[in-house]
Design a protein around this motif. Structure first.
Motif, short mmCIF file in Angstrom:
data_model
loop_
_atom_site.label_atom_id
_atom_site.label_comp_id
_atom_site.label_asym_id
_atom_site.label_seq_id
_atom_site.Cartn_x
_atom_site.Cartn_y
_atom_site.Cartn_z
N ARG A 58 0.82 -1.22 0.00
CA ARG A 58 0.00 0.00 0.00
C ARG A 58 0.84 1.26 0.00
NH1 ARG A 58 -4.03 -2.66 -2.04
NH2 ARG A 58 -4.74 -4.35 -0.71
N LEU A 59 1.98 1.17 -0.65
CA LEU A 59 2.88 2.31 -0.73
C LEU A 59 3.71 2.19 -2.00
CD1 LEU A 59 5.04 3.85 2.05
CD2 LEU A 59 6.18 2.96 0.02
N LYS A 60 3.83 3.29 -2.73
CA LYS A 60 4.64 3.33 -3.95
C LYS A 60 6.02 3.87 -3.60
CE LYS A 60 5.62 3.47 -8.40
NZ LYS A 60 7.08 3.48 -8.09
N LEU A 61 7.06 3.08 -3.89
CA LEU A 61 8.42 3.56 -3.64
C LEU A 61 8.73 4.75 -4.53
CD1 LEU A 61 10.67 0.39 -3.22
CD2 LEU A 61 10.14 2.11 -1.50
N ASP A 62 9.35 5.75 -3.96
CA ASP A 62 9.75 6.95 -4.69
C ASP A 62 10.95 6.63 -5.58
OD1 ASP A 62 11.54 9.44 -4.96
OD2 ASP A 62 9.63 10.29 -4.29
N SER A 63 10.82 6.87 -6.88
CA SER A 63 11.90 6.52 -7.81
C SER A 63 13.18 7.28 -7.49
CB SER A 63 11.46 6.80 -9.25
OG SER A 63 10.37 6.00 -9.61
N GLU A 64 13.04 8.53 -7.10
CA GLU A 64 14.24 9.32 -6.77
C GLU A 64 14.94 8.76 -5.54
OE1 GLU A 64 15.88 11.66 -8.39
OE2 GLU A 64 14.47 11.30 -10.04
N LEU A 65 14.18 8.29 -4.57
CA LEU A 65 14.80 7.68 -3.40
C LEU A 65 15.54 6.41 -3.79
CD1 LEU A 65 15.35 7.40 -0.40
CD2 LEU A 65 13.08 6.33 -0.14
N ILE A 66 14.93 5.61 -4.65
CA ILE A 66 15.61 4.39 -5.13
C ILE A 66 16.94 4.74 -5.77
CG2 ILE A 66 15.49 2.50 -6.80
CD1 ILE A 66 12.46 2.46 -6.35
#
Length: 312
Positions: free
Chosen positions: A147-155
Motif C-alpha cells: 500500500r505504498l509506492k516507492l519513490d523513484s528518486e529515493l531508489i
C-alpha cells in the motif's frame, strides 16, 4: 559508490512454494520447479517472494526452501530470497537467515502496516544493507501489497550510495520505470539492475531499457519470457509482441478463481500452482494457510487456457 551488484538480468521467475497435502514444503517438487525454470533458459530464481507466499511460511519452512534452492542453483544460476516483513527488525531476522544459505541477493519491500515517511524508508534500507554486508540488497516496489509506492528518486539515491544493487518494479507504473531507467543513465549507475515484475508488458519494458523480468507467470511458461527477451534483443519487435500477446492470454488464468469464494491473491497463486501441477512439475497445488485453493471446475478451466497457449 560501492558496486555490490551481480548484474541481475534476463528471466528470474518468482517461484511458488510447493507444499505437500499436509502443508509442509515439498522438496522434490521444488527441485523440479527450479529445474523447470532453468531448463527453459531462466537466468535464476526468486524464492519466498509474493508468488512464493514468503510471508505465510514458518521460519523452518523458509529454511527448507532456502536449503533446497541453494542446492539446486549452486554454481548454475542466481538465487534471490524474499525477506519481507513489516518492520526493519523483523526483516533483519530474515536477512540473517537468508545469508546463512549464501543467497545471491535479498529482496526487500518498504516497511508496511505502520505507514512510513520517506526518511524512514531510507533508514530501513540503509540499516538492512549494512546488516547484509556483501550480500546485495534489492528494492521491491509492489504497492498492491504494501500500500505504498516507492519513490523513484529515493531508489536512485540509495543506488548511488551503494545501498541498493537493483530493484524489482512491480508497480505497473510506466512513468516510474522510465524514471528509473533514465535516472540510472543520467547518474552513471551502470551496476544498478532494473527488473520489471509485470507479466504483461515485458516486451515494451525491455525496449525501455530494463535488464530483465521477474514474472509470476514464469512459473508456468518460463520459455515464453525467454523468447520475448531473445526476440527484442534480435530486433524482432513484432515477434516479441506476438509472444507477449500469447502470454497475456495465458495470464487470464489468474481470473478463473471465484472472487466470491476466495481472495484475489489466492486466485492468482492458486492458478500458478494449479498450472504447474497440471504440467506435472509439482505434486500438489495446495496453498499456504489460510489461503483457499482452486476447485476442480476452476482447475479444468485453467487446463483449457493452457491448451490454448500450447502448453498441454
Amino acid at each position: 559508490m560501492i558496486d555490490k551488484s551481480p548484474g541481475l538480468h534476463g528471466v528470474i521467475p518468482p517461484l511458488v512454494s510447493p507444499l505437500t497435502a499436509e502443508g509442509e514444503v515439498d522438496a522434490r517438487s521444488l527441485a523440479r520447479l527450479i529445474q523447470h525454470a532453468l531448463g527453459a533458459g531462466a537466468d535464476g530464481v526468486f524464492i519466498l517472494g509474493s508468488s512464493g507466499e514468503g510471508t505465510s511460511l514458518s521460519d523452518d519452512q523458509r529454511a527448507r526452501m532456502l536449503d533446497v534452492a541453494r542446492s539446486e542453483t549452486a554454481g548454475a544460476a542466481t538465487l534471490l530470497a524474499g525477506t519481507i516483513e513489516p518492520s526493519t527488525n523483523r526483516v533483519a531476522d530474515l536477512v540473517r537467515q537468508a545469508i546463512k544459505f549464501s543467497v545471491d541477493g535479498v529482496v526487500i519491500t518498504a516497511p508496511f502496516y505502520v505507514p512510513p515517511h520517506r526518511s524512514e524508508i531510507d533508514r530501513h534500507y540503509r540499516r538492512l544493507a549494512e546488516l547484509a554486508d556483501q550480500t546485495p540488497v534489492y528494492g521491491y516496489d509492489i504497492p498492491s501489497r504494501v500500500r505504498l509506492k516507492l519513490d523513484s528518486e529515493l531508489i536512485l539515491e540509495l543506488a548511488a550510495d551503494g545501498v541498493l544493487a537493483g530493484v524489482k518494479d512491480s508497480s505497473g507504473a510506466e512513468l516510474s520505470l522510465r524514471t528509473l531507467v533514465n535516472g540510472r543513465r543520467d547518474r552513471g549507475l551502470t551496476g544498478f539492475s532494473i527488473m520489471t515484475g509485470s507479466e504483461v508488458t515485458v516486451d515494451t519494458a525491455m525496449q525501455l531499457g530494463v535488464d530483465g523480468t521477474v514474472p509470476g507467470l514464469g512459473n508456468v511458461d518460463p520459455a515464453g519470457y525467454v523468447r520475448i527477451l531473445s526476440l527484442v534483443a534480435a530486433g524482432d519487435l513484432a515477434g516479441a509482441r506476438a509472444e507477449q500477446d500469447r502470454l497475456i492470454r495465458l495470464f487470464e488464468i489468474v481470473t478463473v478463481g471465484d472472487r466470491t469464494r476466495i481472495g484475489a491473491a489466492s486466485a492468482a497463486l492458486g492458478a500458478f500452482k494449479a498450472a504447474v501441477w497440471l504440467l506435472g512439475v509439482i505434486d500438489c497445488p495446495r496453498l499456504a494457510e489460510p489461503a483457499i485453493g482452486l476447485n476442480d471446475a476452476e482447475i479444468a478451466a485453467i487446463r483449457g487456457r493452457m491448451e490454448a497457449a500450447g502448453l498441454l
